[in-house]
Motif scaffolding. Structure first.
Motif, PDB file in Angstrom:
ATOM      1  N   LEU A  19      62.377  78.945  67.199  1.00 19.51           N
ATOM      2  CA  LEU A  19      63.481  79.979  66.862  1.00 19.51           C
ATOM      3  C   LEU A  19      62.526  81.502  67.832  1.00 19.51           C
ATOM      4  CD1 LEU A  19      64.300  79.964  63.114  1.00 19.51           C
ATOM      5  CD2 LEU A  19      65.999  79.784  65.003  1.00 19.51           C
ATOM      6  N   ASP A  20      61.261  81.506  67.820  1.00 22.62           N
ATOM      7  CA  ASP A  20      60.841  82.948  68.417  1.00 22.62           C
ATOM      8  C   ASP A  20      61.067  83.098  70.328  1.00 22.62           C
ATOM      9  OD1 ASP A  20      60.526  84.361  66.499  1.00 22.62           O
ATOM     10  OD2 ASP A  20      58.620  83.878  65.804  1.00 22.62           O
ATOM     11  N   LYS A  21      61.369  81.393  70.625  1.00 18.31           N
ATOM     12  CA  LYS A  21      61.015  80.392  72.072  1.00 18.31           C
ATOM     13  C   LYS A  21      59.565  80.552  72.624  1.00 18.31           C
ATOM     14  CE  LYS A  21      65.226  82.329  72.702  1.00 18.31           C
ATOM     15  NZ  LYS A  21      65.765  82.261  71.106  1.00 18.31           N
ATOM     16  N   ASN A  22      59.349  80.265  71.324  1.00 16.10           N
ATOM     17  CA  ASN A  22      57.811  80.446  71.825  1.00 16.10           C
ATOM     18  C   ASN A  22      56.642  79.159  71.743  1.00 16.10           C
ATOM     19  OD1 ASN A  22      54.364  80.412  71.513  1.00 16.10           O
ATOM     20  ND2 ASN A  22      54.479  81.709  70.248  1.00 16.10           N
ATOM     21  N   ILE A  23      57.070  78.378  73.129  1.00 22.34           N
ATOM     22  CA  ILE A  23      56.950  76.952  73.545  1.00 22.34           C
ATOM     23  C   ILE A  23      55.387  76.872  73.555  1.00 22.34           C
ATOM     24  CG2 ILE A  23      57.505  74.914  74.810  1.00 22.34           C
ATOM     25  CD1 ILE A  23      60.154  75.772  73.220  1.00 22.34           C
ATOM     26  N   PRO A  24      54.771  77.376  74.321  1.00 17.04           N
ATOM     27  CA  PRO A  24      53.552  77.798  74.608  1.00 17.04           C
ATOM     28  C   PRO A  24      52.493  77.574  73.159  1.00 17.04           C
ATOM     29  CG  PRO A  24      54.091  78.973  75.640  1.00 17.04           C
ATOM     30  CD  PRO A  24      55.117  78.645  74.876  1.00 17.04           C
ATOM     31  N   GLY A  25      53.132  78.345  71.793  1.00 21.06           N
ATOM     32  CA  GLY A  25      53.190  78.341  70.452  1.00 21.06           C
ATOM     33  C   GLY A  25      53.172  76.650  70.154  1.00 21.06           C
ATOM     34  N   TRP A  26      54.149  76.800  70.298  1.00 25.23           N
ATOM     35  CA  TRP A  26      54.812  75.749  69.761  1.00 25.23           C
ATOM     36  C   TRP A  26      54.264  74.298  70.112  1.00 25.23           C
ATOM     37  CZ3 TRP A  26      57.106  70.687  71.006  1.00 25.23           C
ATOM     38  CH2 TRP A  26      57.490  69.988  70.425  1.00 25.23           C
ATOM     39  N   VAL A  27      53.881  74.027  71.028  1.00 19.39           N
ATOM     40  CA  VAL A  27      52.523  72.802  71.885  1.00 19.39           C
ATOM     41  C   VAL A  27      51.515  72.830  71.712  1.00 19.39           C
ATOM     42  CG1 VAL A  27      52.155  72.068  73.936  1.00 19.39           C
ATOM     43  CG2 VAL A  27      54.506  73.090  74.023  1.00 19.39           C
ATOM     44  N   GLY A  28      51.041  74.155  71.125  1.00 14.53           N
ATOM     45  CA  GLY A  28      49.528  74.849  70.417  1.00 14.53           C
ATOM     46  C   GLY A  28      49.614  73.659  69.396  1.00 14.53           C
ATOM     47  N   LEU A  29      50.460  73.517  68.620  1.00 12.30           N
ATOM     48  CA  LEU A  29      50.454  72.612  67.171  1.00 12.30           C
ATOM     49  C   LEU A  29      50.018  71.247  67.333  1.00 12.30           C
ATOM     50  CD1 LEU A  29      53.258  74.134  65.241  1.00 12.30           C
ATOM     51  CD2 LEU A  29      51.366  75.638  64.933  1.00 12.30           C
ATOM     52  N   TRP A  30      49.655  70.949  68.606  1.00 11.39           N
ATOM     53  CA  TRP A  30      50.002  69.592  69.153  1.00 11.39           C
ATOM     54  C   TRP A  30      48.883  69.055  69.318  1.00 11.39           C
ATOM     55  CZ3 TRP A  30      53.548  65.554  69.557  1.00 11.39           C
ATOM     56  CH2 TRP A  30      55.258  66.102  68.819  1.00 11.39           C
ATOM     57  N   ALA A  31      48.220  68.000  68.774  1.00 13.20           N
ATOM     58  CA  ALA A  31      46.701  67.158  68.685  1.00 13.20           C
ATOM     59  C   ALA A  31      47.013  67.080  70.175  1.00 13.20           C
ATOM     60  CB  ALA A  31      47.213  65.752  68.382  1.00 13.20           C
ATOM     61  N   GLU A  32      46.013  66.945  70.961  1.00  9.36           N
ATOM     62  CA  GLU A  32      45.622  66.587  72.360  1.00  9.36           C
ATOM     63  C   GLU A  32      46.808  65.087  73.081  1.00  9.36           C
ATOM     64  OE1 GLU A  32      44.653  68.061  75.168  1.00  9.36           O
ATOM     65  OE2 GLU A  32      44.099  70.073  73.977  1.00  9.36           O
ATOM     66  N   ASP A  33      45.947  64.029  71.589  1.00  8.05           N
ATOM     67  CA  ASP A  33      47.136  62.873  71.619  1.00  8.05           C
ATOM     68  C   ASP A  33      48.135  62.426  71.505  1.00  8.05           C
ATOM     69  OD1 ASP A  33      45.622  62.738  69.213  1.00  8.05           O
ATOM     70  OD2 ASP A  33      44.671  61.268  69.058  1.00  8.05           O
ATOM     71  N   GLY A  34      48.800  63.109  71.370  1.00 11.99           N
ATOM     72  CA  GLY A  34      49.905  63.696  70.489  1.00 11.99           C
ATOM     73  C   GLY A  34      51.025  62.868  70.627  1.00 11.99           C
ATOM     74  N   VAL A  35      52.184  61.979  69.874  1.00 14.02           N
ATOM     75  CA  VAL A  35      53.208  60.829  70.852  1.00 14.02           C
ATOM     76  C   VAL A  35      54.343  61.807  69.757  1.00 14.02           C
ATOM     77  CG1 VAL A  35      54.469  58.790  70.832  1.00 14.02           C
ATOM     78  CG2 VAL A  35      51.715  58.968  70.835  1.00 14.02           C
ATOM     79  N   MET A  36      55.412  62.030  71.090  1.00 15.91           N
ATOM     80  CA  MET A  36      56.344  62.116  70.919  1.00 15.91           C
ATOM     81  C   MET A  36      57.689  61.229  71.532  1.00 15.91           C
ATOM     82  SD  MET A  36      58.341  66.234  70.965  1.00 15.91           S
ATOM     83  CE  MET A  36      59.926  66.267  69.849  1.00 15.91           C
ATOM     84  N   GLU A  37      58.220  61.175  70.266  1.00 19.25           N
ATOM     85  CA  GLU A  37      59.618  59.283  70.441  1.00 19.25           C
ATOM     86  C   GLU A  37      60.615  60.292  70.095  1.00 19.25           C
ATOM     87  OE1 GLU A  37      57.335  55.557  69.345  1.00 19.25           O
ATOM     88  OE2 GLU A  37      57.249  56.915  67.868  1.00 19.25           O
ATOM     89  N   VAL A 112      51.057  64.909  61.168  1.00 16.69           N
ATOM     90  CA  VAL A 112      49.509  65.751  61.024  1.00 16.69           C
ATOM     91  C   VAL A 112      48.771  65.374  60.706  1.00 16.69           C
ATOM     92  CG1 VAL A 112      49.242  67.937  60.326  1.00 16.69           C
ATOM     93  CG2 VAL A 112      51.836  67.770  61.120  1.00 16.69           C
ATOM     94  N   ARG A 113      47.784  65.205  61.456  1.00 14.04           N
ATOM     95  CA  ARG A 113      46.345  65.168  60.586  1.00 14.04           C
ATOM     96  C   ARG A 113      45.474  66.693  61.294  1.00 14.04           C
ATOM     97  NH1 ARG A 113      47.959  59.326  62.292  1.00 14.04           N
ATOM     98  NH2 ARG A 113      47.910  58.419  60.374  1.00 14.04           N
ATOM     99  N   ASP A 114      44.600  67.080  60.973  1.00 12.94           N
ATOM    100  CA  ASP A 114      43.570  67.208  60.910  1.00 12.94           C
ATOM    101  C   ASP A 114      44.564  68.898  61.143  1.00 12.94           C
ATOM    102  OD1 ASP A 114      41.730  65.941  60.664  1.00 12.94           O
ATOM    103  OD2 ASP A 114      41.262  65.455  62.717  1.00 12.94           O
ATOM    104  N   GLY A 115      45.619  69.313  61.272  1.00 14.71           N
ATOM    105  CA  GLY A 115      46.299  70.346  61.412  1.00 14.71           C
ATOM    106  C   GLY A 115      47.004  70.256  62.567  1.00 14.71           C
ATOM    107  N   ARG A 116      47.067  69.324  63.123  1.00 16.11           N
ATOM    108  CA  ARG A 116      48.269  69.160  64.222  1.00 16.11           C
ATOM    109  C   ARG A 116      49.052  68.086  63.875  1.00 16.11           C
ATOM    110  NH1 ARG A 116      46.506  73.740  65.448  1.00 16.11           N
ATOM    111  NH2 ARG A 116      44.917  74.444  66.631  1.00 16.11           N
TER     112      ARG A 116
END
Length: 140
Positions: A19-37, A112-116
């Motif tokens: 909602l804040d249009k903070n895409i870098p912050g949103w992406v920062g919630l992801w694990a390096e090897d996260g998968v979106m389907e 979510v694992r280890d906060g990501r």
């Protein structure tokens, strides 16, 4: 603010970032090897994004296409796996290209694992978008 610890809290935080249009912050919630389907993605749209960088590239221009203004209906269901939630939600706003209403119902299965975020299956309805809508890195 400290990072949210439960999957439900992390997810709610992710919606505030969108909602804040903070895409870098949103992406920062992801694990390096996260998968979106996207199991219901139409031909020509990505069905699977592997890794945080692929998710970042997909979402980078999201605010250029959709001006999200709220999530008036949000239900978060716990599962037998404490790291996985099922989310039912409705997102509303405007499509920026046409200034027409955006109103989409989603179901997501998020782990979510280890906060990501490690896994995000987004069951959205592509038929609800206007023909020709260019959406978040889809190439459409």
């Amino acid at each position: 603010m400290s990072a949210p610890t439960s999957p439900a809290d992390l997810y709610r935080h992710s919606l505030r970032l969108l909602l804040d249009k903070n895409i870098p912050g949103w992406v920062g919630l992801w694990a390096e090897d996260g998968v979106m389907e996207f199991p219901f993605a139409p031909d020509g749209w990505p069905r699977r994004l592997e890794g945080k960088e692929a998710v970042a590239a997909y979402m980078r221009h999201y605010p250029d296409h959709i001006d999200l203004q709220g999530f008036p209906a949000l239900l978060i269901h716990q599962t037998t796996d404490p790291e996985t939630i099922v989310v039912e939600m409705r997102g509303v706003g405007r499509l920026t290209r046409t200034d027409s209403p955006f109103d989409m119902t989603y179901i997501a299965v998020v782990t979510v694992r280890d906060g990501r975020i490690t896994s995000y299956r987004d069951y959205w309805n592509p038929l609800a978008l206007e023909p020709g809508t260019d959406f978040a890195g889809s190439g459409r």
